[in-house]
Design a protein around this motif. Sequence first.
Motif, short mmCIF file in Angstrom:
data_model
loop_
_atom_site.label_atom_id
_atom_site.label_comp_id
_atom_site.label_asym_id
_atom_site.label_seq_id
_atom_site.Cartn_x
_atom_site.Cartn_y
_atom_site.Cartn_z
N GLY A 97 0.80 -1.21 0.00
CA GLY A 97 0.00 0.00 0.00
C GLY A 97 0.84 1.26 0.00
O GLY A 97 1.79 1.40 -0.77
N ASP A 98 0.50 2.19 0.91
CA ASP A 98 1.18 3.48 0.97
C ASP A 98 2.65 3.37 1.35
O ASP A 98 3.40 4.35 1.21
CB ASP A 98 0.50 4.38 2.02
CG ASP A 98 -1.00 4.44 1.85
OD1 ASP A 98 -1.66 3.51 2.34
OD2 ASP A 98 -1.50 5.39 1.25
N ASP A 99 3.08 2.20 1.85
CA ASP A 99 4.49 2.03 2.22
C ASP A 99 5.42 2.38 1.07
O ASP A 99 6.56 2.81 1.30
CB ASP A 99 4.77 0.58 2.63
CG ASP A 99 3.95 0.10 3.81
OD1 ASP A 99 3.39 0.97 4.53
OD2 ASP A 99 3.88 -1.11 4.03
N LYS A 173 -0.36 -13.63 -6.94
CA LYS A 173 -1.53 -12.83 -7.32
C LYS A 173 -1.07 -11.45 -7.78
O LYS A 173 -0.24 -10.82 -7.13
CB LYS A 173 -2.50 -12.69 -6.15
CG LYS A 173 -3.47 -13.84 -6.02
CD LYS A 173 -4.67 -13.47 -5.18
CE LYS A 173 -5.71 -14.59 -5.20
NZ LYS A 173 -6.91 -14.25 -4.41
N VAL A 174 -1.60 -10.99 -8.90
CA VAL A 174 -1.37 -9.62 -9.36
C VAL A 174 -2.37 -8.74 -8.63
O VAL A 174 -3.58 -9.02 -8.61
CB VAL A 174 -1.54 -9.51 -10.88
CG1 VAL A 174 -1.38 -8.07 -11.34
CG2 VAL A 174 -0.53 -10.41 -11.59
N THR A 175 -1.87 -7.68 -8.02
CA THR A 175 -2.68 -6.87 -7.12
C THR A 175 -2.51 -5.39 -7.39
O THR A 175 -1.58 -4.95 -8.08
CB THR A 175 -2.28 -7.14 -5.65
OG1 THR A 175 -0.88 -6.80 -5.49
CG2 THR A 175 -2.48 -8.60 -5.27
N ARG A 176 -3.41 -4.61 -6.80
CA ARG A 176 -3.21 -3.16 -6.73
C ARG A 176 -2.73 -2.83 -5.32
O ARG A 176 -2.82 -3.65 -4.41
CB ARG A 176 -4.51 -2.41 -7.04
CG ARG A 176 -5.61 -2.62 -6.01
CD ARG A 176 -6.84 -1.77 -6.32
NE ARG A 176 -7.95 -2.07 -5.42
CZ ARG A 176 -8.14 -1.48 -4.24
NH1 ARG A 176 -7.27 -0.58 -3.79
NH2 ARG A 176 -9.17 -1.80 -3.49
N GLU A 211 -10.26 -7.39 -1.88
CA GLU A 211 -9.77 -8.66 -2.38
C GLU A 211 -8.72 -8.53 -3.47
O GLU A 211 -7.97 -9.46 -3.72
CB GLU A 211 -10.94 -9.51 -2.88
CG GLU A 211 -11.83 -10.02 -1.76
CD GLU A 211 -12.85 -11.02 -2.24
OE1 GLU A 211 -12.76 -11.43 -3.42
OE2 GLU A 211 -13.73 -11.40 -1.45
N ASP A 212 -8.68 -7.39 -4.15
CA ASP A 212 -7.71 -7.21 -5.23
C ASP A 212 -6.45 -6.49 -4.77
O ASP A 212 -5.60 -6.13 -5.59
CB ASP A 212 -8.34 -6.44 -6.39
CG ASP A 212 -8.89 -5.07 -5.99
OD1 ASP A 212 -9.07 -4.83 -4.77
OD2 ASP A 212 -9.15 -4.25 -6.89
N THR A 213 -6.29 -6.27 -3.45
CA THR A 213 -5.14 -5.51 -2.95
C THR A 213 -3.98 -6.41 -2.55
O THR A 213 -4.15 -7.61 -2.29
CB THR A 213 -5.52 -4.66 -1.72
OG1 THR A 213 -5.88 -5.53 -0.64
CG2 THR A 213 -6.68 -3.72 -2.03
N ASP A 214 -2.82 -5.78 -2.43
CA ASP A 214 -1.63 -6.49 -1.97
C ASP A 214 -1.80 -6.94 -0.51
O ASP A 214 -1.37 -8.04 -0.14
CB ASP A 214 -0.38 -5.61 -2.14
CG ASP A 214 -0.52 -4.18 -1.62
OD1 ASP A 214 -1.59 -3.83 -1.07
OD2 ASP A 214 0.44 -3.41 -1.78
N PHE A 215 -2.42 -6.13 0.33
CA PHE A 215 -2.65 -6.51 1.72
C PHE A 215 -3.41 -7.84 1.80
O PHE A 215 -3.04 -8.74 2.55
CB PHE A 215 -3.47 -5.45 2.46
CG PHE A 215 -2.70 -4.21 2.82
CD1 PHE A 215 -1.67 -4.24 3.74
CD2 PHE A 215 -3.02 -2.99 2.24
CE1 PHE A 215 -0.97 -3.09 4.09
CE2 PHE A 215 -2.34 -1.83 2.58
CZ PHE A 215 -1.30 -1.89 3.50
N ILE A 225 2.10 -9.39 -6.42
CA ILE A 225 2.89 -8.71 -7.45
C ILE A 225 2.10 -7.50 -7.92
O ILE A 225 1.01 -7.64 -8.50
CB ILE A 225 3.19 -9.62 -8.64
CG1 ILE A 225 3.92 -10.89 -8.19
CG2 ILE A 225 4.01 -8.88 -9.70
CD1 ILE A 225 4.21 -11.86 -9.33
N THR A 226 2.62 -6.32 -7.64
CA THR A 226 1.94 -5.07 -8.02
C THR A 226 2.80 -4.31 -9.02
O THR A 226 3.91 -3.87 -8.67
CB THR A 226 1.68 -4.18 -6.80
OG1 THR A 226 0.97 -4.92 -5.81
CG2 THR A 226 0.86 -2.95 -7.20
N PRO A 227 2.34 -4.13 -10.26
CA PRO A 227 3.07 -3.27 -11.19
C PRO A 227 2.88 -1.81 -10.79
O PRO A 227 1.76 -1.36 -10.57
CB PRO A 227 2.41 -3.57 -12.55
CG PRO A 227 1.06 -4.10 -12.22
CD PRO A 227 1.14 -4.72 -10.85
#
Length: 252
Positions: A97-99, A173-176, A211-215, A225-227
């Motif tokens: 996230g904001d990290d 998982k690809v995430t936001r 559910e679609d987040t990196d957390f 995995i977040t692009p």
Amino acid sequence: MNILLSNDDGFQAPGLTALRLALAAQHHVITVAPDRDRSGASNSLTLVNPLRLRPQAENLYSVNGTPTDCVHLGLTGLYASPPDIVISGINSGPNLGDDVLYSGTVAAAMEGRHLGYPSLAVSMNSHDPSHLQSAVNAVLYLLPLTHQYPDRSHMILNINVPNLPWEQIRGFKVTRLGQRHYSEPAIRSTDPRGREIFWVGAVGSIADAGEDTDFHAVEQGYISITPIHSDLTRYQALACTQQWLEEQAHGS
């Protein structure tokens, strides 16, 4: 492959050492990392003081600077031929996230991309990880696949690995990016001489872990995995900002 490896935990950090040794068994690796822990350095560059590049072992160098300094020096002052990829990590502690706004781990990867190279930032979801091999395995699995990445020229992948044995990890998982609440307030204190000092407060709790987040992915035992990219333009706001400016000009 030719790999430039860096981090923000320092050149002696266990995560960096584990990844460096594993990669060096199969690839040509040059490691340039800070001489001490520089967590939270974000994208800062050292511009007022000279930087010193010190050899510590074969193809391992420490720098008295930030993670961004390390990658910048590695790519512009050390590499005789360009690397195939820049890897930052393995970081002790998540960058979710904001990290990513404060992370030196992510910043090192961003500097690699800024200078023209595809990059990975790799972090463990624990500040005292007991399963670093899981993150090593994740990198070794993904690395040969990066050649086929469809947007390789803009690739920065932020990877977060659960602190679990490899056989217990459920997959990728690809995430936001998720989102945290505001950080805790600064902590006011005094030093031994009675002078006022402050400590930066703890990170905020999780605000958005959809559910679609990196957390969510890491919590459920998946490697996230977040692009990400370094273009901070808010494209959705261009039109309304233009309209706002024109309205103010006509109203004055």
